[in-house]
Design a protein around this motif. Structure first.
Motif, PDB file in Angstrom:
ATOM      1  N   ILE A   1     -57.937  31.512  20.825  1.00  0.00           N
ATOM      2  CA  ILE A   1     -58.311  32.257  19.622  1.00  0.00           C
ATOM      3  C   ILE A   1     -58.081  31.413  18.373  1.00  0.00           C
ATOM      4  O   ILE A   1     -58.926  31.371  17.473  1.00  0.00           O
ATOM      5  N   ALA A   2     -56.946  30.726  18.312  1.00  0.00           N
ATOM      6  CA  ALA A   2     -56.648  29.893  17.151  1.00  0.00           C
ATOM      7  C   ALA A   2     -57.671  28.766  16.999  1.00  0.00           C
ATOM      8  O   ALA A   2     -58.154  28.502  15.886  1.00  0.00           O
TER       9      ALA A   2
ATOM     10  N   ARG B   1     -53.374  44.730  29.269  1.00  0.00           N
ATOM     11  CA  ARG B   1     -54.475  43.962  28.697  1.00  0.00           C
ATOM     12  C   ARG B   1     -54.035  43.271  27.409  1.00  0.00           C
ATOM     13  O   ARG B   1     -54.365  42.112  27.165  1.00  0.00           O
ATOM     14  N   LEU B   2     -53.268  43.957  26.595  1.00  0.00           N
ATOM     15  CA  LEU B   2     -52.745  43.375  25.365  1.00  0.00           C
ATOM     16  C   LEU B   2     -51.781  42.232  25.674  1.00  0.00           C
ATOM     17  O   LEU B   2     -51.803  41.200  25.016  1.00  0.00           O
ATOM     18  N   GLU B   3     -50.948  42.398  26.683  1.00  0.00           N
ATOM     19  CA  GLU B   3     -50.016  41.339  27.073  1.00  0.00           C
ATOM     20  C   GLU B   3     -50.765  40.090  27.527  1.00  0.00           C
ATOM     21  O   GLU B   3     -50.371  38.972  27.209  1.00  0.00           O
TER      22      GLU B   3
ATOM     23  N   PHE C   1     -63.110  26.243  29.503  1.00  0.00           N
ATOM     24  CA  PHE C   1     -61.785  26.120  30.109  1.00  0.00           C
ATOM     25  C   PHE C   1     -61.116  27.483  30.213  1.00  0.00           C
ATOM     26  O   PHE C   1     -60.580  27.844  31.258  1.00  0.00           O
ATOM     27  N   TYR C   2     -61.187  28.251  29.148  1.00  0.00           N
ATOM     28  CA  TYR C   2     -60.541  29.557  29.134  1.00  0.00           C
ATOM     29  C   TYR C   2     -61.111  30.466  30.226  1.00  0.00           C
ATOM     30  O   TYR C   2     -60.381  31.022  31.032  1.00  0.00           O
ATOM     31  N   PHE C   3     -62.424  30.614  30.239  1.00  0.00           N
ATOM     32  CA  PHE C   3     -63.027  31.501  31.226  1.00  0.00           C
ATOM     33  C   PHE C   3     -62.961  30.922  32.631  1.00  0.00           C
ATOM     34  O   PHE C   3     -62.868  31.659  33.607  1.00  0.00           O
ATOM     35  N   GLY C   4     -62.998  29.612  32.755  1.00  0.00           N
ATOM     36  CA  GLY C   4     -62.869  28.985  34.067  1.00  0.00           C
ATOM     37  C   GLY C   4     -61.510  29.254  34.690  1.00  0.00           C
ATOM     38  O   GLY C   4     -61.412  29.540  35.887  1.00  0.00           O
ATOM     39  N   THR C   5     -60.458  29.207  33.896  1.00  0.00           N
ATOM     40  CA  THR C   5     -59.131  29.484  34.437  1.00  0.00           C
ATOM     41  C   THR C   5     -58.965  30.967  34.732  1.00  0.00           C
ATOM     42  O   THR C   5     -58.242  31.332  35.647  1.00  0.00           O
TER      43      THR C   5
ATOM     44  N   VAL D   1     -49.997  32.483  25.898  1.00  0.00           N
ATOM     45  CA  VAL D   1     -50.149  31.243  25.124  1.00  0.00           C
ATOM     46  C   VAL D   1     -51.577  30.712  25.196  1.00  0.00           C
ATOM     47  O   VAL D   1     -52.162  30.326  24.181  1.00  0.00           O
ATOM     48  N   LYS D   2     -52.156  30.714  26.367  1.00  0.00           N
ATOM     49  CA  LYS D   2     -53.501  30.175  26.532  1.00  0.00           C
ATOM     50  C   LYS D   2     -54.504  30.961  25.690  1.00  0.00           C
ATOM     51  O   LYS D   2     -55.373  30.373  25.051  1.00  0.00           O
TER      52      LYS D   2
END
Length: 60
Positions: free
Chosen positions: A17-18, A4-6, A47-51, A11-12
């Motif tokens: 987060i940034a 989970r940490l990995e 985009f994040y959750f969609g991917t 990158v995404k």
């Protein structure tokens, strides 16, 4: 837990987060309006959750 940490450190995820941190800071300082923040943040999070969903459906 390690897996989970990995995933969080890919990158995404780091970009998401940034961007979240940057746009929160800009919104607090008044550099962007609430409407601009909402628009940009919605696109990034969608985009994040969609991917993530797409990857799960594809079996990866």
């Amino acid at each position: 837990m390690r897996q989970r940490l990995e995933r969080l450190l890919c990158v995404k995820s780091l970009v998401t987060i940034a961007l979240t941190v940057v746009f929160c800071r800009l919104a607090v300082t008044g550099a962007v309006s609430a409407q601009q923040f909402l628009t940009i943040f919605t696109v990034v999070i969608s985009f994040y959750f969609g991917t993530q969903v797409e990857r799960r459906l594809a079996g990866g």
